[in-house]
Design a protein around this motif. Structure first.
Motif, PDB file in Angstrom:
ATOM      1  N   GLY A 181      33.454 -57.039 -13.531  1.00  0.00           N
ATOM      2  CA  GLY A 181      32.904 -58.052 -14.411  1.00  0.00           C
ATOM      3  C   GLY A 181      31.384 -58.088 -14.436  1.00  0.00           C
ATOM      4  N   GLU A 182      30.744 -57.288 -13.578  1.00  0.00           N
ATOM      5  CA  GLU A 182      29.285 -57.212 -13.564  1.00  0.00           C
ATOM      6  C   GLU A 182      28.834 -56.083 -14.505  1.00  0.00           C
ATOM      7  OE1 GLU A 182      27.817 -59.492 -11.482  1.00  0.00           O
ATOM      8  OE2 GLU A 182      29.820 -60.144 -10.885  1.00  0.00           O
ATOM      9  N   LYS A 183      27.542 -56.079 -14.818  1.00  0.00           N
ATOM     10  CA  LYS A 183      26.968 -55.000 -15.616  1.00  0.00           C
ATOM     11  C   LYS A 183      25.635 -54.590 -15.010  1.00  0.00           C
ATOM     12  CE  LYS A 183      28.952 -56.196 -20.136  1.00  0.00           C
ATOM     13  NZ  LYS A 183      28.635 -56.521 -21.557  1.00  0.00           N
ATOM     14  N   THR A 184      25.444 -53.287 -14.865  1.00  0.00           N
ATOM     15  CA  THR A 184      24.184 -52.743 -14.378  1.00  0.00           C
ATOM     16  C   THR A 184      23.742 -51.627 -15.312  1.00  0.00           C
ATOM     17  OG1 THR A 184      24.707 -53.257 -12.071  1.00  0.00           O
ATOM     18  CG2 THR A 184      23.012 -51.598 -12.461  1.00  0.00           C
ATOM     19  N   SER A 185      22.492 -51.642 -15.690  1.00  0.00           N
ATOM     20  CA  SER A 185      21.984 -50.670 -16.645  1.00  0.00           C
ATOM     21  C   SER A 185      21.703 -49.326 -15.995  1.00  0.00           C
ATOM     22  CB  SER A 185      20.705 -51.200 -17.296  1.00  0.00           C
ATOM     23  OG  SER A 185      20.155 -50.244 -18.190  1.00  0.00           O
ATOM     24  N   TYR A 186      21.951 -48.256 -16.744  1.00  0.00           N
ATOM     25  CA  TYR A 186      21.399 -46.963 -16.373  1.00  0.00           C
ATOM     26  C   TYR A 186      19.872 -47.082 -16.332  1.00  0.00           C
ATOM     27  CZ  TYR A 186      25.800 -44.402 -17.351  1.00  0.00           C
ATOM     28  OH  TYR A 186      27.081 -43.913 -17.344  1.00  0.00           O
ATOM     29  N   HIS A 187      19.218 -46.185 -15.616  1.00  0.00           N
ATOM     30  CA  HIS A 187      17.757 -46.181 -15.592  1.00  0.00           C
ATOM     31  C   HIS A 187      17.160 -45.544 -16.843  1.00  0.00           C
ATOM     32  CE1 HIS A 187      17.433 -46.663 -10.928  1.00  0.00           C
ATOM     33  NE2 HIS A 187      17.843 -47.748 -11.556  1.00  0.00           N
ATOM     34  N   LEU A 188      18.000 -44.839 -17.592  1.00  0.00           N
ATOM     35  CA  LEU A 188      17.552 -44.178 -18.807  1.00  0.00           C
ATOM     36  C   LEU A 188      18.392 -44.643 -19.992  1.00  0.00           C
ATOM     37  CD1 LEU A 188      17.290 -40.485 -17.529  1.00  0.00           C
ATOM     38  CD2 LEU A 188      15.430 -42.136 -17.726  1.00  0.00           C
ATOM     39  N   PRO A 189      17.836 -44.654 -21.195  1.00  0.00           N
ATOM     40  CA  PRO A 189      18.654 -44.947 -22.375  1.00  0.00           C
ATOM     41  C   PRO A 189      19.626 -43.816 -22.639  1.00  0.00           C
ATOM     42  CG  PRO A 189      16.461 -44.276 -23.042  1.00  0.00           C
ATOM     43  CD  PRO A 189      16.422 -44.401 -21.545  1.00  0.00           C
ATOM     44  N   THR A 190      20.817 -44.136 -23.067  1.00  0.00           N
ATOM     45  CA  THR A 190      21.804 -43.105 -23.378  1.00  0.00           C
ATOM     46  C   THR A 190      21.559 -42.536 -24.773  1.00  0.00           C
ATOM     47  OG1 THR A 190      23.392 -44.682 -24.318  1.00  0.00           O
ATOM     48  CG2 THR A 190      23.511 -44.276 -21.935  1.00  0.00           C
ATOM     49  N   TYR A 191      22.095 -41.357 -24.984  1.00  0.00           N
ATOM     50  CA  TYR A 191      21.999 -40.716 -26.297  1.00  0.00           C
ATOM     51  C   TYR A 191      22.618 -41.606 -27.363  1.00  0.00           C
ATOM     52  CZ  TYR A 191      22.679 -37.073 -29.879  1.00  0.00           C
ATOM     53  OH  TYR A 191      22.669 -36.339 -31.049  1.00  0.00           O
ATOM     54  N   GLU A 192      23.781 -42.178 -27.054  1.00  0.00           N
ATOM     55  CA  GLU A 192      24.493 -43.004 -28.028  1.00  0.00           C
ATOM     56  C   GLU A 192      23.697 -44.255 -28.390  1.00  0.00           C
ATOM     57  OE1 GLU A 192      27.420 -43.582 -30.753  1.00  0.00           O
ATOM     58  OE2 GLU A 192      27.346 -41.902 -29.342  1.00  0.00           O
ATOM     59  N   ALA A 193      23.016 -44.863 -27.392  1.00  0.00           N
ATOM     60  CA  ALA A 193      22.211 -46.056 -27.661  1.00  0.00           C
ATOM     61  C   ALA A 193      21.044 -45.729 -28.590  1.00  0.00           C
ATOM     62  CB  ALA A 193      21.702 -46.652 -26.353  1.00  0.00           C
ATOM     63  N   LEU A 194      20.385 -44.603 -28.356  1.00  0.00           N
ATOM     64  CA  LEU A 194      19.270 -44.207 -29.210  1.00  0.00           C
ATOM     65  C   LEU A 194      19.758 -43.806 -30.602  1.00  0.00           C
ATOM     66  CD1 LEU A 194      17.161 -42.129 -26.654  1.00  0.00           C
ATOM     67  CD2 LEU A 194      16.789 -44.486 -27.415  1.00  0.00           C
ATOM     68  N   LYS A 195      20.923 -43.211 -30.668  1.00  0.00           N
ATOM     69  CA  LYS A 195      21.516 -42.890 -31.969  1.00  0.00           C
ATOM     70  C   LYS A 195      21.808 -44.175 -32.740  1.00  0.00           C
ATOM     71  CE  LYS A 195      25.435 -40.357 -33.982  1.00  0.00           C
ATOM     72  NZ  LYS A 195      26.649 -39.555 -33.672  1.00  0.00           N
ATOM     73  N   GLY A 196      22.270 -45.209 -32.022  1.00  0.00           N
ATOM     74  CA  GLY A 196      22.501 -46.499 -32.661  1.00  0.00           C
ATOM     75  C   GLY A 196      21.220 -47.115 -33.189  1.00  0.00           C
ATOM     76  N   VAL A 197      20.103 -46.914 -32.473  1.00  0.00           N
ATOM     77  CA  VAL A 197      18.817 -47.403 -32.955  1.00  0.00           C
ATOM     78  C   VAL A 197      18.441 -46.710 -34.258  1.00  0.00           C
ATOM     79  CG1 VAL A 197      16.337 -47.469 -32.464  1.00  0.00           C
ATOM     80  CG2 VAL A 197      17.985 -48.063 -30.680  1.00  0.00           C
ATOM     81  N   CYS A 198      18.646 -45.391 -34.317  1.00  0.00           N
ATOM     82  CA  CYS A 198      18.352 -44.644 -35.545  1.00  0.00           C
ATOM     83  C   CYS A 198      19.211 -45.134 -36.702  1.00  0.00           C
ATOM     84  CB  CYS A 198      18.571 -43.152 -35.318  1.00  0.00           C
ATOM     85  SG  CYS A 198      17.333 -42.367 -34.254  1.00  0.00           S
ATOM     86  N   LYS A 199      20.481 -45.448 -36.412  1.00  0.00           N
ATOM     87  CA  LYS A 199      21.356 -45.971 -37.466  1.00  0.00           C
ATOM     88  C   LYS A 199      20.889 -47.334 -37.945  1.00  0.00           C
ATOM     89  CE  LYS A 199      25.714 -43.611 -36.351  1.00  0.00           C
ATOM     90  NZ  LYS A 199      27.141 -43.804 -35.973  1.00  0.00           N
ATOM     91  N   SER A 200      20.319 -48.133 -37.037  1.00  0.00           N
ATOM     92  CA  SER A 200      19.804 -49.437 -37.439  1.00  0.00           C
ATOM     93  C   SER A 200      18.535 -49.291 -38.272  1.00  0.00           C
ATOM     94  CB  SER A 200      19.518 -50.298 -36.206  1.00  0.00           C
ATOM     95  OG  SER A 200      20.714 -50.631 -35.525  1.00  0.00           O
ATOM     96  N   ILE A 201      17.772 -48.227 -38.026  1.00  0.00           N
ATOM     97  CA  ILE A 201      16.598 -47.965 -38.861  1.00  0.00           C
ATOM     98  C   ILE A 201      17.040 -47.569 -40.259  1.00  0.00           C
ATOM     99  CG2 ILE A 201      14.602 -46.454 -39.177  1.00  0.00           C
ATOM    100  CD1 ILE A 201      14.439 -46.257 -36.117  1.00  0.00           C
ATOM    101  N   TYR A 202      17.923 -46.585 -40.349  1.00  0.00           N
ATOM    102  CA  TYR A 202      18.482 -46.165 -41.644  1.00  0.00           C
ATOM    103  C   TYR A 202      19.688 -45.269 -41.398  1.00  0.00           C
ATOM    104  CZ  TYR A 202      19.112 -43.813 -46.095  1.00  0.00           C
ATOM    105  OH  TYR A 202      19.656 -43.315 -47.246  1.00  0.00           O
ATOM    106  N   TRP A 203      20.770 -45.543 -42.133  1.00  0.00           N
ATOM    107  CA  TRP A 203      21.967 -44.722 -41.993  1.00  0.00           C
ATOM    108  C   TRP A 203      22.774 -44.730 -43.274  1.00  0.00           C
ATOM    109  CZ3 TRP A 203      27.252 -45.925 -42.265  1.00  0.00           C
ATOM    110  CH2 TRP A 203      28.127 -44.875 -41.872  1.00  0.00           C
ATOM    111  N   LYS A 204      23.346 -43.594 -43.570  1.00  0.00           N
ATOM    112  CA  LYS A 204      24.335 -43.419 -44.620  1.00  0.00           C
ATOM    113  C   LYS A 204      25.403 -42.466 -44.089  1.00  0.00           C
ATOM    114  CE  LYS A 204      22.944 -45.929 -48.126  1.00  0.00           C
ATOM    115  NZ  LYS A 204      22.369 -45.297 -49.333  1.00  0.00           N
ATOM    116  N   PRO A 205      26.667 -42.599 -44.522  1.00  0.00           N
ATOM    117  CA  PRO A 205      27.706 -41.677 -44.040  1.00  0.00           C
ATOM    118  C   PRO A 205      27.450 -40.230 -44.435  1.00  0.00           C
ATOM    119  CG  PRO A 205      28.530 -43.061 -45.830  1.00  0.00           C
ATOM    120  CD  PRO A 205      27.212 -43.632 -45.427  1.00  0.00           C
ATOM    121  N   THR A 206      26.505 -40.007 -45.327  1.00  0.00           N
ATOM    122  CA  THR A 206      26.157 -38.650 -45.742  1.00  0.00           C
ATOM    123  C   THR A 206      25.508 -37.852 -44.618  1.00  0.00           C
ATOM    124  OG1 THR A 206      25.713 -39.602 -47.922  1.00  0.00           O
ATOM    125  CG2 THR A 206      24.995 -37.339 -47.566  1.00  0.00           C
ATOM    126  N   LEU A 207      24.901 -38.529 -43.662  1.00  0.00           N
ATOM    127  CA  LEU A 207      24.107 -37.838 -42.645  1.00  0.00           C
ATOM    128  C   LEU A 207      24.514 -38.242 -41.228  1.00  0.00           C
ATOM    129  CD1 LEU A 207      21.848 -40.146 -41.616  1.00  0.00           C
ATOM    130  CD2 LEU A 207      20.940 -39.676 -43.882  1.00  0.00           C
TER     131      LEU A 207
END
Length: 244
Positions: free
Chosen positions: A26-52
């Motif tokens: 039930g606890e949560k501890t962060s990795y010391h580094l951002p994950t690839y998936e988290a940074l990919k999610g940031v890019c999708k929040s900047i701009y995303w379309k299913p085309t790319l």
């Protein structure tokens, strides 16, 4: 810089790139580094379309890695009320990110939308405005902010550190619309930071090849991809504009 690549500074007061192992109790501890998936999610929040599809090339750690533990009251899933838990966040984070997009070849119905320059221009405008959607650093409660930057500029906290290896970490999800198979897989990897920079292994739509390249994966569950109809979407937009 290529006409499908962006570079940006990602900052936030707190970040929580959750290590799945720490969630058992039930606890949560962060990795010391951002994950690839988290940074990919940031890019999708900047701009995303299913085309790319967005691919993260590398990330540079600017601020020192510091953690902060907070007491929280998460909602109980199987009963009413709240529970008590401790979450360990990264505190005062700043990263430089370099990413690029490529066409999603598993979306043949959107082939007409693969227009050179169009998506790049929109992505640049959205980045200058701070993203099309809210930016999160791992979880909803960790608000992030983005702005254009030149990757490698300025001073980083770990520029003088030759090499620092981390253990096995979650890398990313392999979704059906990006692999062409009706399954969800989780990719793992072992990152190494050199002079403050982590270069990500590029995932592909071939899971066996990913494993050879250093991205072993684990089957999660069956999943199907949502379909899009470009002509139908355009028709709906035209009808809306005529009504206005």
């Amino acid at each position: 810089m290529a006409k499908n690549s962006i570079e940006f500074l990602l900052t936030g007061r707190n970040a929580l790139f959750t290590d799945p192992i720490t969630r058992i109790g039930g606890e949560k501890t962060s990795y010391h580094l951002p994950t690839y998936e988290a940074l990919k999610g940031v890019c999708k929040s900047i701009y995303w379309k299913p085309t790319l599809i967005w691919y993260i090339d590398k990330v540079r750690v600017i601020n020192p890695i510091r953690t902060q533990t907070k007491g929280v009251k998460p909602i109980k899933y199987h009963s009413d009320g709240n529970d008590l838990a401790y979450y360990t966040y990264l505190h005062d984070v700043a990263y430089q990110v370099q990413a690029h997009f490529e066409w999603n070849m598993h979306r043949p119905e959107l082939e007409a939308d693969r227009i050179d320059g169009k998506h790049y221009s929109i992505a640049q405008r959205m980045l200058e405005k701070g993203g099309r959607q809210d930016i999160f650093l791992g979880t909803r409660e960790c608000q992030g902010y983005v702005e254009p930057c030149e990757f490698g500029s300025g001073v980083g906290a770990y520029d003088e550190l030759d090499e620092l290896s981390y253990g096995t970490m979650f890398h990313s999800f392999a979704y059906p619309d990006e692999t062409g198979i009706d399954e969800l897989h989780a990719r793992l990897w072992q990152p190494t930071m050199k002079h403050g920079v982590i270069e990500f292994i590029k995932p592909s739509d071939d899971l066996e090849q990913d494993a050879i390249n250093g991205l072993p994966n684990q089957f999660i569950r069956k999943m199907t991809a949502k379909t899009f109809e470009l002509d139908s979407n355009i028709q709906n937009v035209n009808q809306t504009q005529e009504a206005i």
